[in-house]
Design a protein around this motif. Structure first.
Motif, short mmCIF file in Angstrom:
data_model
loop_
_atom_site.label_atom_id
_atom_site.label_comp_id
_atom_site.label_asym_id
_atom_site.label_seq_id
_atom_site.Cartn_x
_atom_site.Cartn_y
_atom_site.Cartn_z
N PRO A 187 30.38 79.94 40.28
CA PRO A 187 29.60 79.96 39.03
C PRO A 187 30.42 79.81 37.76
O PRO A 187 29.98 79.15 36.82
CB PRO A 187 28.92 81.34 39.09
N ASP A 188 31.62 80.41 37.72
CA ASP A 188 32.40 80.35 36.49
C ASP A 188 32.89 78.94 36.20
O ASP A 188 33.14 78.57 35.05
CB ASP A 188 33.58 81.32 36.55
N ARG A 189 33.03 78.11 37.25
CA ARG A 189 33.50 76.73 37.06
C ARG A 189 32.39 75.70 37.25
O ARG A 189 32.63 74.50 37.16
CB ARG A 189 34.64 76.43 38.04
N ARG A 190 31.18 76.18 37.54
CA ARG A 190 30.04 75.30 37.80
C ARG A 190 30.38 74.28 38.89
O ARG A 190 30.07 73.10 38.79
CB ARG A 190 29.62 74.57 36.52
N MET A 191 31.04 74.78 39.96
CA MET A 191 31.42 73.92 41.07
C MET A 191 30.71 74.36 42.34
O MET A 191 30.40 75.55 42.51
CB MET A 191 32.93 73.96 41.30
N CYS A 192 30.46 73.40 43.22
CA CYS A 192 29.83 73.68 44.49
C CYS A 192 30.53 72.86 45.57
O CYS A 192 30.92 71.71 45.33
CB CYS A 192 28.34 73.33 44.44
N ARG A 193 30.69 73.46 46.75
CA ARG A 193 31.37 72.76 47.83
C ARG A 193 30.66 73.05 49.15
O ARG A 193 30.28 74.19 49.42
CB ARG A 193 32.83 73.20 47.91
N TYR A 194 30.50 72.01 49.96
CA TYR A 194 30.01 72.20 51.32
C TYR A 194 31.07 71.67 52.27
O TYR A 194 31.39 70.48 52.26
CB TYR A 194 28.69 71.46 51.56
N LYS A 195 31.67 72.59 53.04
CA LYS A 195 32.81 72.26 53.88
C LYS A 195 33.90 71.64 53.01
O LYS A 195 34.40 72.27 52.11
CB LYS A 195 32.37 71.39 55.05
N ASP A 196 34.24 70.37 53.22
CA ASP A 196 35.31 69.76 52.42
C ASP A 196 34.77 68.87 51.30
O ASP A 196 35.55 68.20 50.60
CB ASP A 196 36.23 68.91 53.32
N ALA A 197 33.46 68.85 51.12
CA ALA A 197 32.86 67.95 50.13
C ALA A 197 32.48 68.71 48.86
O ALA A 197 31.76 69.71 48.91
CB ALA A 197 31.62 67.28 50.72
N ASP A 198 32.99 68.24 47.72
CA ASP A 198 32.60 68.79 46.43
C ASP A 198 31.28 68.14 46.01
O ASP A 198 31.09 66.93 46.18
CB ASP A 198 33.66 68.51 45.36
N ILE A 199 30.38 68.94 45.46
CA ILE A 199 29.06 68.45 45.06
C ILE A 199 28.89 68.71 43.56
O ILE A 199 29.04 69.85 43.10
CB ILE A 199 27.93 69.16 45.83
#
Length: 237
Positions: free
Chosen positions: A144-156
């Motif tokens: 949340p602090d970086r507004r990043m999301c990842r599924y396994k090795d994939a950044d979304i």
């Protein structure tokens, strides 16, 4: 956001509309920048930092949707889209491109001002929140602090409202959140009833999850009720 008078950039090719909005918003406590074209607006964005943009759809040469698409590649400034056309197709496209709200002409200045304040309030709250801990749901991880999301090795990469919607669900996997709950938490109480906002956002979220390798069906909807995300820690490997 400016601490005294928020700055609004109005982009509309009609001088009468620009003058009306400028006078009214000044009276409601806003500083105003005016632009008659997309080209002029881009120049102003490079020289100034408005807190919010009011963008008209029907403009010559470069229309509002095209401008919004190009602007979003460089700026994340909250944007309210104006249009005289109350068409689902245009409204959906504007939201998909990153508009924070959509207001149909004619409108009252009281309504527009309330919408501006609601969008600015959401923006301010999000920027002032203390950093949140990483949220895990199986292999789907949100920062949340970086507004990043990842599924396994994939950044979304998600738009802000998409990220916040998914975060609400991901904090409590398996829990059904009603339409009203989601609209209130992500957009504000003023938006209860705007179900198209949810449909557009979840359609994009599912598409991005699918592209990353997670089945879009992980997010399910209950017709007339709400949405939930599966508990991915229970995925069968």
């Amino acid at each position: 956001m400016n601490s005294i008078r928020p700055t609004v950039l109005i982009i509309d090719d009609e001088s009468k509309i620009r003058r009306l909005l400028s006078r009214s918003l000044d009276g409601f406590g806003f500083d105003v920048l005016l632009s008659a074209s997309a080209e002029e607006a881009m120049f102003l964005l490079e020289k100034s930092k408005p807190d919010i943009i009011i963008l008209d759809y029907m403009m010559p040469e470069v229309d509002g949707l095209t401008f919004l698409s190009e602007m979003r590649k460089r700026y994340s400034i909250p944007t309210i889209f104006l249009s005289a056309r109350d068409e689902v197709r245009i409204k959906t496209k504007a939201l998909e491109l990153g508009a924070d709200d959509y207001v149909v002409k004619p409108f009252s200045m009281e309504e527009l001002t309330a919408r501006i304040k609601a969008v600015l309030r959401r923006s301010r709250v999000n920027s002032e929140k203390a950093p949140e801990q990483t949220v895990h749901n199986g292999d789907l991880v949100m920062f949340p602090d970086r507004r990043m999301c990842r599924y396994k090795d994939a950044d979304i990469k998600f738009a802000d409202t998409e990220f916040r919607l998914l975060l609400v669900l991901n904090k409590r996997p398996g829990t059904i959140f009603t339409h009203e709950d989601l609209l209130r938490q992500v957009w504000g109480a003023e938006y209860i009833g705007e179900l198209n906002y949810l449909r557009v956002s979840f359609s994009r979220i599912r598409k991005k999850l699918t592209e990353a390798g997670l089945a879009g069906t992980a997010i399910a909807s209950y017709s007339g009720i709400g949405y939930y995300i599966e508990d991915l820690s229970e995925e069968v490997l």
